[in-house]
Design a protein around this motif. Structure first.
Motif: not given
Ligand code: SF4
Ligand code: SF4
Ligand code: SF4
Lengths: 385, 264
Positions: B202-216
């Motif tokens: 399912k959707c993961n709120f883009c945790v991999e992007r948040l960790a890099e400092g970018i929005e979903p």
């Protein structure tokens, strides 16, 4: 004692061979499912549990019903049941085994099943279900085996068994209660979200299980020299009578609440099952058949002169068994998932491979049941004949 | 292993992945193959990583004029997350998708509805509920709510595929891989995990992007329709939008407390 299962008549061998064939075929289809995925079943994103989980639920009930023999015998000292408690316990063993198999074949990643133990999660009802089911299997296997062994040797069963026997009584109730809790604690599923679900499960179980036991007893009476006893069968018949009446009563309670309150979230599922929703209603004939069979069974069971007639009793028990099986094995799971949370009506029907796997699991259960019953009946024949 | 895989995921999820796939592999090697005298590797959070107490999203449906405005969101999410395009409808995998009002909000539906709402499509996705039933029922903790930022994430390697979470989610936000999804991914993104058959996603709120400092990804592609931020930071964009507009959430009577808000 196991040697008793090996020696038998031609018919017995033929039956066992037939079961083995079905097991083999079912296993073949399971390998296919294992390799390509649950996509070969009729399951979908919306109806994500189906035939397997429904059979599991039904059989938990059959397993729990052994308590209907154990309780009168050990708690109320109703001696007559002493002759046949073993049959109830062995039926429980084979039913729980089928339950566990149905869970396994339903998993998307069966090789990871042990994760449930590796990362125990007490807030999940499935965790508890696994504990109570395995515990119940073990209890019945040990109790059944030891009591039978003692009986054969004409001695009293060991005293350490007594607490286990007492424990098995509430344990039987727990397996079906916990199984109901799998469903009735989910906030978005109006069909299951009712406190009457566990009582309904138990009442239908205590009707279906003993009904099957009566049929098995009548069968044993016919093919072996061991007679489970007419009094015993009649007592079981009374249990079936009260249980099926309660089951229908609980169902009507639910119907009243749902339709008098007119809450759509609860109503829509019943509508789908019994009259159809948005033009779809593949289960309507099944659900009405189930209702008619249960009412018919009540009519045939309540008057004692009917109940005491072997043919009528047989018909009534078959009606109870099929009626409750449709209710749980077909309606319960699909009914909960249709309509889906977004209010689409996407129906479900099991696929051919799914049915074959189901038959394979049932065949495994019957194989175990046959072995255990063969042992029990042979020993009883030596004792009573 | 002393540090369990779960702890590793918790820490690595917000650190190593933030620097890209390569270091993540190095870290795994470091954890697994460490000799007795070597010190434990120190996992640091990416300095740029976005953090929050509870991530939330606001969907400004007033800005949705036509299907064309929202199509890029679905496209963006499914592309970077290797979401397969399954050939059979009932096996569909979706992380974010359009629904009409009466499907997205069946309990709020009425026969007479504003023409505008009637014709708008609402993007729906996992709500990252504050009180998520899917997490409650999971027997292996393969689905869990991150204490650090409230995102409901999945461990695809632990999931046994029991689908209890599909029964528990009242929003149909979860998908199960009925067949191997890898054959049906149009364009593979090597920086994100692919799934196997038999697990849920399912959707993961883009945790991999948040960790890099970018929005979903969907927020980035939405041209202002979606806003992302910390629900418990009074200064955040989402809180400002919620304070200034009337918002609704899906099926709040169930007590799940969804973190996706809709301005209608
Ligand atoms: S929307 Fe569904 S999947 Fe997402 S957190 Fe809530 S219950 Fe879980
Ligand atoms: S399918 Fe996977 S994530 Fe869902 S409840 Fe089962 S183990 Fe947990
Ligand atoms: S937040 Fe990320 S994962 Fe969730 S729908 Fe948007 S793009 Fe997809």
């Amino acid at each position: 004692m196991l040697e008793k299962a090996i020696k038998g008549s031609k018919v017995y061998y033929g039956w066992m061979l037939a079961l083995l064939t079905l097991i083999g075929v079912g296993f073949g289809f399971y390998l296919w499912q294992f390799n390509s995925g649950l996509g070969i079943t009729g399951l979908s994103r919306d109806v994500s549990w189906g035939f397997y989980i429904a059979q599991f639920t039904f059989l938990v009930g059959v397993a729990a019903s052994a308590v209907m023999l154990v309780l009168p015998y050990y708690l109320h000292d109703y001696k007559a049941f002493g002759r046949i408690t073993i049959l109830g316990e062995f039926l429980a063993v084979s039913s729980v085994t089928m339950c566990l198999l149905f869970i396994i074949v339903d998993l998307g990643q069966p090789t990871r099943a042990l994760n449930v133990l590796l990362y125990p999660t007490p807030r999940s009802v499935l965790f508890w279900d696994m504990i109570v089911l395995n515990g119940y299997l073990l209890l019945n296997l040990v109790i059944g085996w030891k009591v039978l062994e003692a009986e054969r040797n004409n001695v009293h069963y060991p005293m350490w068994l007594k607490p286990l026997i007492y424990l098995s009584i509430p344990w039987a109730v727990s397996i079906h209660t916990v199984t109901a809790f799998l469903y009735c604690g989910l906030p978005g599923r109006g069909f299951w979200l009712t406190a009457i679900l566990a009582p309904r499960f138990l009442s239908s179980a205590f009707a279906a299980g003993p009904a099957l036991l009566i049929l098995l007893c009548l069968f044993v009476r016919r093919i072996s020299k061991f007679d489970p006893g007419w009094e015993q069968i009649q007592s079981l018949a009374k249990i079936v009578t009260y249980a099926i009446i309660l089951n229908v009563f609980f169902f009507l309670c639910e119907i009243f609440v749902v339709f008098y309150s007119q809450l759509p979230e609860h109503m829509d599922h019943f509508k789908y099952l019994f009259v159809g929703l948005q033009g779809k209603g593949s289960l309507i004939p099944f659900m009405w058949t189930s209702m008619i069979l249960m009412v018919l069974a009540i009519i045939l069971l309540v008057p004692s002169q009917f109940r005491q007639n072997e043919t009528v009793l047989t018909i009534a028990c078959i009606a109870v068994f099929i009626g409750t099986w449709i209710d749980k094995g077909i309606g319960l799971i699909s009914g909960g998932f249709v309509p889906n949370p977004l209010h689409y009506v996407n129906e479900y029907a099991p696929s051919f491979p799914e049915l074959m796997i189901t038959i394979g699991v049932y065949a495994t259960g019957f194989f175990i049941l046959s072995v255990l019953f063969k042992i029990a009946v042979t020993i009883k024949e030596e004792l009573y004949a | 292993m002393k540090s369990s895989r779960r702890n590793f995921l918790k820490i690595a999820g917000i650190t190593a992945l933030g620097v890209g796939a390569r270091p993540a592999i190095d870290t795994i090697a470091a954890v697994g193959g460490r000799g007795p005298t070597e010190p434990e590797p120190i996992l640091k959070q990416n300095e740029k990583a976005l953090t929050a107490k509870q991530w939330a999203m606001v969907v400004d449906t007033r800005k949705i004029k036509s299907e064309k405005d929202v199509a890029p969101l679905y496209e963006a999410c499914h592309k970077i997350h290797n979401v397969p395009d399954m050939p059979i409808k009932r096996h569909e995998i979706k992380w974010i998708w359009p629904e009409q009002f009466h499907h997205a909000f069946p309990d709020l539906h009425s026969e007479f509805l504003s023409e505008k709402i009637h014709h708008t499509t609402f993007p729906v996705l996992c709500n990252h509920c504050e009180n998520p039933p899917c997490v409650r029922v999971c027997p292996t903790k393969a689905t869990f709510k991150r204490e650090s930022d409230g995102v409901v994430v999945m461990d695809y390697h632990r999931c046994i595929g029991c689908r209890f979470c599909l029964a528990a989610c009242p929003y149909g936000a979860r998908s199960f891989n009925f067949f191997d999804p890898r054959e049906h991914i149009k364009e593979i993104n090597l920086k994100f995990a692919r799934r196997t058959k038999g697990v849920v996603e399912k959707c993961n709120f883009c945790v991999e992007r948040l960790a890099e400092g970018i929005e979903p990804a969907c927020v980035e592609a939405s041209k202002g329709i979606l806003t992302f931020g910390d629900l418990y930071d009074p200064e955040s964009e989402v809180r400002k939008l919620i304070a200034e507009n009337f918002t609704i959430r899906r099926k709040i009577h169930l007590g799940t407390s969804p973190a996706v808000y809709y301005i209608v």
